[in-house]
Scaffold this active site. Structure first.
Site, PDB file in Angstrom:
ATOM      1  CG  ASP A  22     -30.387 -88.945  10.247  1.00 42.57           C
ATOM      2  OD1 ASP A  22     -31.274 -89.597   9.665  1.00 42.57           O
ATOM      3  OD2 ASP A  22     -29.281 -88.661   9.746  1.00 42.57           O
ATOM      4  CG  ASP A  81     -25.544 -82.820  12.099  1.00 39.07           C
ATOM      5  OD1 ASP A  81     -25.392 -81.685  12.601  1.00 39.07           O
ATOM      6  OD2 ASP A  81     -24.631 -83.495  11.611  1.00 39.07           O
ATOM      7  CD  GLU A 106     -30.906 -85.351   8.622  1.00 34.23           C
ATOM      8  OE1 GLU A 106     -31.731 -85.584   9.526  1.00 34.23           O
ATOM      9  OE2 GLU A 106     -29.690 -85.257   8.830  1.00 34.23           O
ATOM     10  CG  ASP A 123     -27.928 -87.298  14.085  1.00 36.70           C
ATOM     11  OD1 ASP A 123     -28.742 -86.406  13.730  1.00 36.70           O
ATOM     12  OD2 ASP A 123     -27.126 -87.826  13.292  1.00 36.70           O
TER      13      ASP A 123
END
Ligand code: TTJ
Length: 639
Positions: free
Chosen positions: A500, A504, A427, A502
């Site tokens: 990541d 997103d 990403e 998280d």
């Protein structure tokens, strides 16, 4: 006579001994799946009674000790002496292998499927089993342990003269079900709800009375499989309001079909024979497809939506976005194929094809608005498929001209043997940069993707071929997609999604998994798809470094090193916060990293489809329900 009786008894014991010796042969496995199968075997008997029209309610109760009770209001298993064996009917049902349904007196039997082995198998695999029959104002009881009668059939009390039915309570044997003896409410719910959908007007109640998880639910659908289709489509926007329904009987095959298109691009077809799911389809599904293709093409031609010079719509075009249930009841189902899950009866194909063609033709004539919407969607699908074919051919021709052209953003590895190679889909460009300098150039390729990729759940094939990020993945993997997919061309043994830690990042990983699941599912089936696990925390103390991959792990490390001011704890918000060396040490080094392999349960393939529809479709509420229901399985959710 008495000698015969003795011989029978010996046979009974040998039969049930065999079940205990090789339980897998009778119920598939002794894992959680087999444990739940015991309940379905018992419930099937009550459903048969409902199909005979003499039972309308079934209660399934999970008791505090993990035993399960199934109670119906049918006629009650016969308590009189069965002439052939000299035993009470109840005892025959529970002690003789394959005796299930013997007293049914014709009609369709649920117990004709893959396992459909009957109540005696459940008895053999239960530490104890108690059956009560309510009939003629009396309560009968017989008890068993591991298949053997421990207390013969007796009257234990009186009941209301009007009351009739059967109640069975059993405790799965821990000697057999070593892995787990605990029932999972949501697993039971799924099958019982399905049973209720498939048996119009039957009321099934599920009760969980275990401490701390008390729950009660009722499954009762007047509309039967029509409501099933509405349920499956609840996370989508239907293309029209009606659920198209067809029902009939032909040559002793009872046929029911319900269907409705939604605005997605995926087909969700489920088929059943005698209430048993047939994931591999068979003749009934072929009949369904033939009828649909023929009827819509005829309609589109007659009504000039297709011109004489136009090609016929393909079955796939017409079934784009179609959710359907085909449910048939047949007296002697023949199952074929390697797993014996594919229906083989040709009369089933003829019956479905004939009845559906006739009733669908009539429906379309009566409902021109619906007919027009479906034909328009199918024609759009046909065009998109054509456009996708052209886009694919151009890409192919181009790569043939340039030799072999890999995407510009790909940092490929040098080893030419795919077995040794892996690709990280990363990403963001910055993390991509770190990954490129961290990697082992011989075996690790890096493909950075910018931002969020296309949600393929809401896109047709032509847009998928037009999307740069997805095209880059397709060319890098080498396999092609959809009809062209060829796993032998796979250029990497491991496809590792690295995002990541998280929300997103989780979203991006989900988008990628949606793409892979819809267009190259064999990559998942064959175990080539992985999720990288970057650490959540870094703890530094006196020049030493620890990484933690979960909150629990961080707590453990703090316990070890002591809680004081010298602890420097960093919460990683993204891969970009790590330098190349840290990224290598924590996430990429094959010697130290943690990878999660993505898998799917083939027997629950329909669940996987529904989950992707729910998570990636356009309705919010079903998604919220799903998240609330499943949040308990999630750790480290950082919101
Ligand atoms: C069969 O035809 C004659 C009258 O009794 C019919 C019968 O066996 N009905 C019946 C069996 N209803 N319910 C069952 C049954 C229920 C449970 C929970 C378990 C078993 C093995 C059978």
């Amino acid at each position: 006579m008495s000698q015969e009786y003795g011989a029978d008894q010996i046979q009974i014991l040998e039969g049930l001994e065999a079940v205990r010796k090789r339980p897998g042969m009778y119920i598939g496995s002794t894992s959680s799946r087999g444990l739940h199968h015991l309940v379905y075997e018992i419930v099937d008997n009550s459903v048969d009674e409902a199909l005979a029209g003499v039972c309308d309610t079934i209660h399934v109760t999970v008791n505090p000790d993990n035993s399960v009770s199934v109670e119906d209001n049918g006629r009650g298993i016969p308590v009189g002496i069965n002439h052939k064996s000299g035993l009470p009917g109840v005892e025959v049902v529970f002690t003789i292998l394959h005796a299930g349904g013997k007293f049914g007196g014709g009609g369709y039997k649920v117990s004709g499927g893959l396992h459909g082995v009957g109540a005696s198998v459940v008895n053999a695999l239960s530490e104890w089993l108690t059956v009560n029959v309510y009939t003629d104002g009396k309560i009968y009881e017989e008890k068993f342990s591991r298949g053997k009668t421990t207390s013969p059939l007796t009257v234990i009390g009186e009941c209301d003269k009007e009351k009739h039915g059967t109640k069975v309570t059993f405790l799965p044997d821990a000697e057999i079900f070593k892995e787990t003896q605990e029932y999972d409410y949501s697993v039971l719910r799924k099958r019982l709800r399905e049973m209720a959908f498939l048996t119009k007007n039957l009321r099934i109640e599920l009760h969980d009375t275990r401490e701390g998880q008390e729950r009660n639910e009722v499954y009762h659908y007047e509309g039967g499989i029509k409501e099933f289709v509405a349920y499956l489509n609840k996370s989508t926007s239907p293309l029209y309001e009606d659920i198209i329904y067809c029902e009939g009987n032909r040559n002793n095959v009872y046929v029911e079909v319900a269907m409705q298109h939604n605005d997605s691009y995926n087909e969700s077809s489920y088929s059943f024979v005698n209430n048993i799911n047939t994931p591999e389809g068979g003749t009934h599904l072929t009949g369904f497809r033939n009828a649909i293709t023929k009827t819509f093409n005829e309609y589109a031609r007659t009504n000039k939506m297709l011109k004489d010079s136009d090609e016929n719509l393909s079955g796939e075009d017409i079934r784009e976005g179609l959710t359907s249930i085909v449910s048939i009841k047949i007296e002697e189902p023949q199952f074929e194929g390697q797993t014996k899950q594919k229906l083989g009866n040709t009369e089933a194909r003829n019956a479905v094809e004939y009845l559906l063609s006739e009733q669908l033709t009539y429906y379309l004539e009566q409902n021109p608005d619906v007919a027009r919407k479906i034909c328009e969607k199918s024609i759009q699908s046909q065009r998109a498929r054509e456009a996708a074919r052209k886009a694919r051919d151009i890409t192919r021709r181009k790569s043939a001209l340039d030799g072999f052209s890999l995407p510009g953003k790909l940092a490929d590895c040098s080893d030419k043997n795919p077995k040794n190679c892996e690709i990280f889909i990363v990403e963001g460009d910055s993390a991509g940069g770190s990954a490129k300098s961290a990697r082992n150039r011989a075996t690790q390729a890096i493909l950075p993707l910018r931002g969020k990729i296309l949600n393929v759940e809401k896109a047709r094939l032509d847009r998928v071929y037009g999307n740069e990020e997805i095209k880059a993945m397709i060319t890098a993997f080498g396999t092609g997609i959809h009809d062209d997919f060829d796993i032998s061309k796979l250029r990497y043994d491991k496809i590792i999604i690295m995002t990541d830690a998280d929300v997103d990042g989780a979203h991006i990983a989900t988008l990628m998994l949606t793409f892979i699941y819809r267009f190259m599912p064999d990559l998942i089936r064959e175990g080539h798809v992985y999720l990288a696990q970057p650490p959540l925390y870094k703890l530094e103390k006196n020049k030493k470094v620890w990484y933690a991959y979960s909150d629990d792990e961080l707590a453990k490390i703090i316990d070890e090193v002591g809680r004081d001011q010298n602890n420097k704890i960093q919460r990683y918000k993204g891969l970009g916060e790590m330098d190349a060396e840290q990224l290598w040490d924590t996430t990429m080094d094959p010697e130290k990293r943690i990878l999660l392999r993505v898998s799917m349960d083939e027997e629950d393939a329909s669940d996987v489809n529904l989950t992707f529809m729910t998570l990636m479709g356009d309705k919010v509420e079903p998604r919220r329900d799903f998240i609330l229901e499943n949040a308990k399985y999630v750790k480290n959710l950082d919101i």
